[in-house]
Design a protein around this motif. Structure first.
Motif, PDB file in Angstrom:
ATOM      1  N   VAL A 478      19.087 -14.921   1.870  1.00 34.41           N
ATOM      2  CA  VAL A 478      18.394 -14.170   1.259  1.00 34.41           C
ATOM      3  C   VAL A 478      17.673 -13.122   2.262  1.00 34.41           C
ATOM      4  O   VAL A 478      16.807 -13.667   3.068  1.00 34.41           O
ATOM      5  CB  VAL A 478      17.407 -14.833   0.536  1.00 34.41           C
ATOM      6  N   PRO A 479      17.794 -11.874   2.096  1.00 32.91           N
ATOM      7  CA  PRO A 479      17.365 -10.885   3.105  1.00 32.91           C
ATOM      8  C   PRO A 479      15.704 -10.933   3.035  1.00 32.91           C
ATOM      9  O   PRO A 479      14.999 -11.034   1.776  1.00 32.91           O
ATOM     10  CB  PRO A 479      17.625  -9.720   2.571  1.00 32.91           C
ATOM     11  N   SER A 480      15.053 -10.677   3.984  1.00 39.16           N
ATOM     12  CA  SER A 480      13.689 -10.639   4.008  1.00 39.16           C
ATOM     13  C   SER A 480      13.330  -9.130   3.535  1.00 39.16           C
ATOM     14  O   SER A 480      14.108  -8.292   3.398  1.00 39.16           O
ATOM     15  CB  SER A 480      13.080 -10.570   5.760  1.00 39.16           C
ATOM     16  N   LEU A 481      12.038  -8.810   3.153  1.00 41.82           N
ATOM     17  CA  LEU A 481      11.720  -7.661   2.513  1.00 41.82           C
ATOM     18  C   LEU A 481      11.674  -6.638   3.356  1.00 41.82           C
ATOM     19  O   LEU A 481      11.979  -5.460   2.932  1.00 41.82           O
ATOM     20  CB  LEU A 481      10.364  -8.108   1.871  1.00 41.82           C
ATOM     21  N   ARG A 482      11.618  -6.983   4.747  1.00 40.23           N
ATOM     22  CA  ARG A 482      11.426  -5.641   5.568  1.00 40.23           C
ATOM     23  C   ARG A 482      13.108  -5.290   5.838  1.00 40.23           C
ATOM     24  O   ARG A 482      13.457  -3.996   6.317  1.00 40.23           O
ATOM     25  CB  ARG A 482      10.919  -6.029   7.140  1.00 40.23           C
ATOM     26  N   GLU A 483      14.113  -6.046   5.314  1.00 35.24           N
ATOM     27  CA  GLU A 483      15.579  -5.709   5.622  1.00 35.24           C
ATOM     28  C   GLU A 483      15.676  -5.016   4.195  1.00 35.24           C
ATOM     29  O   GLU A 483      16.884  -4.418   3.998  1.00 35.24           O
ATOM     30  CB  GLU A 483      16.143  -6.900   5.765  1.00 35.24           C
ATOM     31  N   ARG A 484      14.823  -4.916   3.285  1.00 28.80           N
ATOM     32  CA  ARG A 484      15.193  -4.361   1.930  1.00 28.80           C
ATOM     33  C   ARG A 484      14.202  -3.597   1.375  1.00 28.80           C
ATOM     34  O   ARG A 484      13.733  -3.445   0.353  1.00 28.80           O
ATOM     35  CB  ARG A 484      15.903  -5.175   0.721  1.00 28.80           C
ATOM     36  N   LYS A 485      13.544  -2.820   2.249  1.00 25.63           N
ATOM     37  CA  LYS A 485      12.189  -1.949   1.990  1.00 25.63           C
ATOM     38  C   LYS A 485      12.581  -0.872   0.908  1.00 25.63           C
ATOM     39  O   LYS A 485      11.557  -0.463   0.270  1.00 25.63           O
ATOM     40  CB  LYS A 485      11.800  -1.090   3.205  1.00 25.63           C
ATOM     41  N   GLU A 486      13.679  -0.326   0.668  1.00 24.64           N
ATOM     42  CA  GLU A 486      13.885   0.560  -0.305  1.00 24.64           C
ATOM     43  C   GLU A 486      13.774  -0.175  -1.728  1.00 24.64           C
ATOM     44  O   GLU A 486      13.836   0.611  -2.993  1.00 24.64           O
ATOM     45  CB  GLU A 486      15.647   1.084  -0.403  1.00 24.64           C
ATOM     46  N   ASP A 487      13.487  -1.484  -1.845  1.00 27.10           N
ATOM     47  CA  ASP A 487      13.665  -2.036  -2.970  1.00 27.10           C
ATOM     48  C   ASP A 487      12.043  -2.486  -3.526  1.00 27.10           C
ATOM     49  O   ASP A 487      11.715  -2.745  -4.576  1.00 27.10           O
ATOM     50  CB  ASP A 487      14.280  -3.657  -2.798  1.00 27.10           C
ATOM     51  N   ILE A 488      11.071  -1.972  -2.386  1.00 29.09           N
ATOM     52  CA  ILE A 488       9.670  -2.269  -2.463  1.00 29.09           C
ATOM     53  C   ILE A 488       9.207  -1.414  -3.911  1.00 29.09           C
ATOM     54  O   ILE A 488       8.318  -2.015  -4.609  1.00 29.09           O
ATOM     55  CB  ILE A 488       8.727  -1.647  -1.333  1.00 29.09           C
ATOM     56  N   PRO A 489       9.479   0.010  -4.105  1.00 36.48           N
ATOM     57  CA  PRO A 489       8.918   0.496  -5.268  1.00 36.48           C
ATOM     58  C   PRO A 489       9.318  -0.033  -6.667  1.00 36.48           C
ATOM     59  O   PRO A 489       8.661  -0.367  -7.502  1.00 36.48           O
ATOM     60  CB  PRO A 489       9.576   1.696  -5.351  1.00 36.48           C
ATOM     61  N   TYR A 490      10.687  -0.817  -6.706  1.00 37.36           N
ATOM     62  CA  TYR A 490      11.133  -1.392  -7.878  1.00 37.36           C
ATOM     63  C   TYR A 490      10.433  -2.781  -8.033  1.00 37.36           C
ATOM     64  O   TYR A 490      10.234  -3.111  -9.259  1.00 37.36           O
ATOM     65  CB  TYR A 490      12.736  -1.806  -7.736  1.00 37.36           C
ATOM     66  N   LEU A 491      10.101  -3.562  -6.944  1.00 39.43           N
ATOM     67  CA  LEU A 491       9.557  -4.895  -6.918  1.00 39.43           C
ATOM     68  C   LEU A 491       8.039  -4.522  -7.421  1.00 39.43           C
ATOM     69  O   LEU A 491       7.588  -5.452  -8.235  1.00 39.43           O
ATOM     70  CB  LEU A 491       9.476  -5.404  -5.598  1.00 39.43           C
ATOM     71  N   VAL A 492       7.528  -3.484  -7.082  1.00 42.97           N
ATOM     72  CA  VAL A 492       5.863  -3.089  -7.621  1.00 42.97           C
ATOM     73  C   VAL A 492       6.058  -3.086  -8.972  1.00 42.97           C
ATOM     74  O   VAL A 492       5.125  -3.345  -9.880  1.00 42.97           O
ATOM     75  CB  VAL A 492       5.453  -2.031  -6.574  1.00 42.97           C
ATOM     76  N   LYS A 493       6.861  -2.116  -9.533  1.00 39.85           N
ATOM     77  CA  LYS A 493       7.109  -1.700 -10.936  1.00 39.85           C
ATOM     78  C   LYS A 493       7.184  -3.143 -11.650  1.00 39.85           C
ATOM     79  O   LYS A 493       6.820  -3.289 -12.673  1.00 39.85           O
ATOM     80  CB  LYS A 493       8.141  -0.756 -11.277  1.00 39.85           C
ATOM     81  N   TYR A 494       8.164  -3.798 -11.260  1.00 37.75           N
ATOM     82  CA  TYR A 494       8.561  -5.006 -11.753  1.00 37.75           C
ATOM     83  C   TYR A 494       7.275  -6.046 -11.839  1.00 37.75           C
ATOM     84  O   TYR A 494       7.021  -6.453 -12.973  1.00 37.75           O
ATOM     85  CB  TYR A 494       9.517  -6.089 -10.887  1.00 37.75           C
ATOM     86  N   TYR A 495       6.511  -5.977 -10.891  1.00 34.59           N
ATOM     87  CA  TYR A 495       5.092  -6.977 -10.877  1.00 34.59           C
ATOM     88  C   TYR A 495       4.103  -6.130 -12.169  1.00 34.59           C
ATOM     89  O   TYR A 495       3.528  -7.015 -12.819  1.00 34.59           O
ATOM     90  CB  TYR A 495       4.451  -6.710  -9.583  1.00 34.59           C
ATOM     91  N   CYS A 496       4.126  -4.941 -11.996  1.00 37.17           N
ATOM     92  CA  CYS A 496       3.196  -4.388 -13.036  1.00 37.17           C
ATOM     93  C   CYS A 496       3.756  -4.578 -14.306  1.00 37.17           C
ATOM     94  O   CYS A 496       2.952  -4.684 -15.411  1.00 37.17           O
ATOM     95  CB  CYS A 496       3.344  -2.673 -12.695  1.00 37.17           C
ATOM     96  N   ARG A 497       4.861  -4.551 -14.607  1.00 39.99           N
ATOM     97  CA  ARG A 497       5.597  -4.915 -16.114  1.00 39.99           C
ATOM     98  C   ARG A 497       5.223  -6.508 -16.265  1.00 39.99           C
ATOM     99  O   ARG A 497       4.840  -6.769 -17.414  1.00 39.99           O
ATOM    100  CB  ARG A 497       7.147  -4.695 -15.942  1.00 39.99           C
ATOM    101  N   GLN A 498       5.517  -7.481 -15.523  1.00 34.80           N
ATOM    102  CA  GLN A 498       5.285  -8.860 -15.650  1.00 34.80           C
ATOM    103  C   GLN A 498       3.556  -9.027 -15.796  1.00 34.80           C
ATOM    104  O   GLN A 498       3.446  -9.924 -16.893  1.00 34.80           O
ATOM    105  CB  GLN A 498       5.546  -9.597 -14.510  1.00 34.80           C
ATOM    106  N   LYS A 499       2.916  -8.424 -15.328  1.00 32.92           N
ATOM    107  CA  LYS A 499       1.465  -8.464 -15.504  1.00 32.92           C
ATOM    108  C   LYS A 499       0.830  -7.604 -16.622  1.00 32.92           C
ATOM    109  O   LYS A 499      -0.450  -7.597 -16.760  1.00 32.92           O
ATOM    110  CB  LYS A 499       0.729  -8.224 -14.102  1.00 32.92           C
ATOM    111  N   ASN A 500       1.415  -6.538 -17.016  1.00 34.92           N
ATOM    112  CA  ASN A 500       1.292  -5.640 -18.072  1.00 34.92           C
ATOM    113  C   ASN A 500       0.018  -5.038 -17.691  1.00 34.92           C
ATOM    114  O   ASN A 500      -1.081  -5.015 -18.068  1.00 34.92           O
ATOM    115  CB  ASN A 500       0.478  -6.393 -19.352  1.00 34.92           C
ATOM    116  N   TRP A 501       0.276  -4.423 -16.233  1.00 36.70           N
ATOM    117  CA  TRP A 501      -0.835  -3.706 -15.651  1.00 36.70           C
ATOM    118  C   TRP A 501      -0.376  -2.216 -15.738  1.00 36.70           C
ATOM    119  O   TRP A 501       0.423  -1.614 -14.852  1.00 36.70           O
ATOM    120  CB  TRP A 501      -0.851  -4.287 -13.970  1.00 36.70           C
TER     121      TRP A 501
END
Length: 616
Positions: A478-501
């Motif tokens: 499982v790669p570390s987050l620093r190895e997949r930084k292009e995924d950070i915007p998608y992970l942020v949006k995923y968090y916002c959806r999950q938390k209804n933020w």
């Protein structure tokens, strides 16, 4: 609830001295007061400041047309029920804007004196602790009476509010009844809550009817050779025609964003409106087939159900490919990755995409179980196996996982004696509970995970080599987050959806996120976002919220570090240690200040004072 005189004294003490007797006032009120204090709300004011009028107010109503259409009949009934009680009934949207306000003319006139009118934004950040804003923040019904309001302008009012949720449980607004303190009735909150529940029930019923109407409408619309699909009003795919199904067999696992990634483009999008209530119920979308250059993009993940965010990075797409390949086999799997990368999410994805998906998924954190309890936890025991054993015995995790998946997290922490016992179980696929004589056959898949290098543990003599090779059948990294930084915007949006933020993260903050190395990986990212959500609420965050979010100050420029309140260069050694402990406690509790104070074993009032002192 304390009486008016007592709550007034508590309010004055808090405003003047910053201290509070938490045993005398509602927990949610206390939390709200501290939020207001931290946000700089003026306790000596509290009049509405932001008021929508004209076109902007009409646009706000249009945005909430479904809520208004469903809730207005119940609002009218409630207003009729409250007639003569010197009350006003309100419906508020998710951002805190008052959409509708009904009630006695005299009370509406008194409300206008503090700008409590239709179109006003009535949130905690605007006017301090109040039933509307606090219900929006907590998602819970609440009654706020007199001096429980943070700002003095509302001390003559009592407000009872309950959240309203849609058919999927998402918060869409708040129902509220307000009246002068002297006309408060103790049953008001119960009435508001029951009315909110009635609105929610009607919402669910309407959604079911809309879905049925959409399916009936689709019968004729899908009679074409073009690639055609029907989506509900949330842009979720509900049915497709034969041509689309032939082109995309796994269409039910996809959404509109997935189709765009695969190269499908909307040629024509037709909104569909209900014949019953004239509101939007869905879309009929005709697609263009992808070009040859994009037709194979990411198709290998089409049949994979992944319970998280897949992102777009090549390194994580490779991990997804490996998950899909191994999920349908029965091979034991070894997952390696740093702490916080989501190893359990990977294990669950493997289980959910396997033939065992209808069986149990049992998780054991080997590092969290004392060695003396490990054997009974894994193997279980029969009645009377030892002093203190349960009367009817205990079924161990191995047996609990039968016909399913056993996930042994942090396998590198398992004690040597248990390594021998586990090896025997994996070889023979049967378990004998402590004190028992009869072997129980096991039909399980074993998934193990660790942030350690198991090969290194084997070389050091801390892990059995034969057990290593038994577990190391199909390794997944499982790669570390620093190895997949292009995924950070998608992970942020995923968090916002999950938390209804419902906020947009500004580009300057997103850039800071991408620059940071995230030693705590996705867990650290989500903890940072959780703390930002607590600080900002529904307001868009800015760079000023970044410095206190991380133990490291890498996200701040040198100038920002030196100017930040409570910076390490202005603190004593003792204060630096206190600050670090607070940050660690908040990270462990996901930003929950109450739990963090309990974890540090200090009074909540002391904890909040230190938060303010260190600008956290």
């Amino acid at each position: 609830m304390v009486d008016g005189a007592m709550s007034k004294r508590l309010w004055k003490q808090f405003i003047q001295e910053g201290v509070l007797d938490s045993s005398r006032i509602n927990k949610r009120i206390i939390e709200s007061w501290y939020r207001c204090q931290h946000s700089g709300v003026n306790p000596h004011s509290g009049e509405g400041r932001e008021i929508l009028t004209g076109k902007s107010f009409l646009q706000k109503k249009e945005e909430n047309s479904v809520l208004l259409d469903i809730a207005l009949p119940y609002l009218d009934k409630l207003n009729q029920h409250m007639k003569g009680s010197r009350s006003t009934v309100l419906l508020i949207d998710l951002q805190g804007y008052v959409l509708v306000m009904k009630g006695d003319a005299e009370i509406l006139g008194r409300a206008r004196k503090i700008n409590f009118v239709e179109g006003v934004k009535w949130t905690e950040d605007e006017v301090g602790t109040n039933a509307i804003g606090t219900a929006l923040r907590t998602g819970e019904p609440i009654n706020v009476k007199g001096a429980e309001h943070y700002s003095i302008a509302s001390h003559v009012w009592t407000c009872s509010a309950a959240p309203v949720r849609d058919d999927q449980g998402n918060l869409v607004g708040v129902l509220n009844v307000s009246s002068p303190v002297q006309h408060y009735h103790p049953h008001t909150l119960a009435t508001v809550v029951s009315t909110a529940y009635a609105i929610e029930h009607q919402w669910s019923l309407r959604e079911q009817q809309d879905q049925l109407e959409l399916m009936q409408r689709s019968i004729d619309l899908l009679q074409t050779n073009q690639l055609m699909a029907i989506f509900n009003r949330r842009k979720q795919m509900v049915c497709v025609n034969q041509a689309f199904q032939s082109a995309v067999p796994e269409w039910s696992n996809l959404n509109l964003a997935d189709l765009r990634e695969y190269g499908y483009r909307e040629r024509l999008c037709t909104p569909l409106y209900s014949a019953r209530h004239s509101q939007l119920i869905g879309y009929c979308i005709q697609f263009e087939a992808p070009s040859k250059s994009t037709s194979s993009k990411k198709f290998y993940t089409r049949s994979l159900h992944f319970p998280g965010e897949t992102g777009i990075s090549k390194v994580f797409q490779q991990t997804l490919r490996e998950i899909e390949l191994v999920a349908h086999s029965d091979a034991d799997i070894y997952i390696h990755g740093e702490t916080g990368t989501g190893k359990e999410v990977i294990a669950r994805a493997i289980h959910q995409n396997s033939s065992r998906k209808n069986g149990p998924f049992i998780t054991v954190n080997c590092g969290a179980i004392p060695p003396s309890l490990m054997e009974s936890e894994l193997f279980g025991y029969v009645r009377g196996a030892f002093t203190g054993a349960r009367r009817h015995g205990h079924k161990g995790k191995l047996e609990q996982a039968n016909h399913g998946t056993l996930f042994l997290d942090e396998i590198g922490e398992i004690p040597p004696a248990m390594q021998v016992a586990l090896l025997r179980v994996l070889q023979e696929r049967e378990v004998i509970p402590l004190g028992g004589m009869k072997a129980i056959p096991l039909d399980i898949r074993v998934i193990t995970a660790t942030h350690h290098d198991l090969r290194e543990l084997v070389q050091q003599g801390n892990f059995r080599e034969d057990l290593f090779y038994r577990l190391f059948v199909f390794p997944i990294n499982v790669p570390s987050l620093r190895e997949r930084k292009e995924d950070i915007p998608y992970l942020v949006k995923y968090y916002c959806r999950q938390k209804n933020w419902p906020v947009e993260i500004p580009d300057e903050i997103m850039n800071k996120f991408i620059q940071y190395d995230w030693p705590g990986n996705i867990r650290e990212l989500f903890n940072a976002l959780e703390r930002m959500r607590i600080f900002c609420g529904d307001e868009s965050p800015d760079l000023s919220h970044l410095p206190p979010l991380f133990a490291s100050t890498d996200l701040s420029s040198p100038g920002e570090q030196s100017n930040s309140i409570g910076g390490s260069n202005t603190l004593t050694l003792r204060e630096q240690i206190q600050k670090e402990k607070i940050i660690q406690a908040l990270q462990k509790t996901g930003g929950n200040a109450t739990q963090a104070a309990r974890l540090m074993n200090i009074p909540r009032s002391t904890f909040y004072r230190r938060l303010q002192k260190f600008n956290l």
